[in-house]
Enzyme design. Structure first.
Site, short mmCIF file in Angstrom:
data_model
loop_
_atom_site.label_atom_id
_atom_site.label_comp_id
_atom_site.label_asym_id
_atom_site.label_seq_id
_atom_site.Cartn_x
_atom_site.Cartn_y
_atom_site.Cartn_z
N MET A 59 0.84 -1.20 0.00
CA MET A 59 0.00 0.00 0.00
C MET A 59 0.87 1.26 0.00
O MET A 59 0.47 2.29 -0.53
CB MET A 59 -0.90 0.05 1.24
CG MET A 59 -1.69 -1.23 1.55
SD MET A 59 -2.66 -1.83 0.17
CE MET A 59 -3.89 -0.56 0.04
N CYS A 116 7.39 -3.11 8.33
CA CYS A 116 6.83 -3.07 6.97
C CYS A 116 7.94 -3.55 6.03
O CYS A 116 9.07 -3.05 6.10
CB CYS A 116 6.40 -1.65 6.60
SG CYS A 116 5.84 -1.55 4.88
C1 DHB Z 1 2.30 -2.01 4.33
C2 DHB Z 1 2.76 -1.91 5.62
C3 DHB Z 1 3.11 -3.05 6.32
O1 DHB Z 1 3.57 -3.01 7.60
C4 DHB Z 1 3.00 -4.29 5.69
O2 DHB Z 1 3.33 -5.39 6.37
C5 DHB Z 1 2.54 -4.39 4.42
C6 DHB Z 1 2.21 -3.24 3.72
C7 DHB Z 1 1.96 -0.83 3.52
O3 DHB Z 1 1.31 0.13 3.97
O4 DHB Z 1 2.34 -0.85 2.34
#
Ligand code: DHB
Length: 290
Positions: A59, A116
């Site tokens: 995202m 992430c």
């Molecule tokens: C995103 C953030 C995350 O912590 C994850 O595991 C996957 C995607 C994001 O916002 O892209």
């Protein structure tokens, strides 16, 4: 918490309204989408691919920014259950200032997104280094009185080193796991499906990795571990608890099963406890260890 299920960060956690809907589904606590200092659009589409066994997403940490998030927190607080404010930053100072704001907004704990798998300068890039993680935790602990959770990545051979450094720095609980860095290629277009090319894999596909991580963390740490990754029914929730999780978070399961997943998991666990003569859920935490 009235029950051990929580909404995981990243899904249905951007608005007060979506958070309230998860409370209606029976969650015991709610974790917000990760919020940063300023508004972010995130990546352009495609940002999400549905797979047979989960989701792949990148995202790009889209969020309205901490200032605007006050209103969503106000709305979410009507649920009457604990709200955990998930935050991401690129320095210890940024994490500390975001944590302070979340505490002001009424968050009953903060969860640090140190995991992430694909955002430049954020998440996993910091969360695989024990010293960097310890430094962030020390700053955040000095800034707030609410409990601080560190959400860690499985995309490292140093998970236990990172978790121990977090524990020594005073973190209150570890949340494991975040998504696994992954990719899908469209063979007709002959290119990656996600606009960001790489993304995070979630859902039942990652459950075995998550359960293994929780099991190892339980053996290595004194602080509580919260389990997350591919939980979508009472059996998968119990797997995590027997590995050592005191509570579980559900993210992809909300998309795959529906918002009632929280209530269904809880009634399934209650039935299991009644049938097997357990009176207190804590009797099941870590029972899979010798
Ligand atoms: C995103 C953030 C995350 O912590 C994850 O595991 C996957 C995607 C994001 O916002 O892209």
């Amino acid at each position: 918490m009235e029950n051990p299920t929580m909404l995981a960060s990243g899904i249905m956690g951007e608005t007060g309204g979506s958070l309230l809907a998860m409370a209606k589904g029976g969650a015991g606590a709610l974790v917000t989408k990760s919020i940063g200092s300023v508004p972010r659009q995130g990546h352009k589409n495609p940002t999400l691919v549905e797979l047979e066994y989960g989701y792949l997403n990148a995202m790009g940490l889209p969020n309205p920014g901490i200032e605007a998030f006050a209103e969503e927190m106000r709305e979410a607080s009507k649920a009457g259950i604990p709200i955990v404010g998930s935050i991401f930053g690129s320095s210890a100072e940024e994490f500390a200032s975001l944590a302070r704001r979340m505490q002001e907004y009424g968050a009953e704990a903060v969860e640090l997104n140190l995991s992430c798998p694909h955002a430049k300068g954020y998440g996993m890039e910091m969360g695989v280094d024990p010293e960097v993680v310890a430094n962030i935790i020390r700053e955040v602990k000095a800034a707030v009185v609410v409990p601080v959770f560190a959400k860690l990545t499985p995309n490292t051979h140093r998970l236990i080193d990172v978790a121990k450094a977090a524990e020594d720095a005073g973190v209150d609980a570890i949340v494991a796991i975040n998504t696994l860095k992954a990719m899908r290629i469209d063979v007709d277009a002959r290119m990656p499906v996600l606009s960001n090319r790489y993304g995070g894999l979630s859902g039942p596909a990652v459950r075995g990795v998550g359960v293994r991580c929780v099991y190892e963390l339980f053996e290595a740490l004194k602080i509580p571990v919260i389990g997350v990754g591919g939980i979508e029914d009472w059996r998968s929730a119990l797997e995590y608890m027997m590995a050592g999780a005191v509570a579980v978070q559900i993210g992809s399961g909300v998309g795959r099963v529906g918002t009632q997943v929280f209530g269904d998991v809880c009634s399934g666990i209650s039935a299991y406890m009644a049938e097997n003569g357990f009176r207190d859920i804590t009797q099941l935490v870590g029972v899979a260890h010798d």
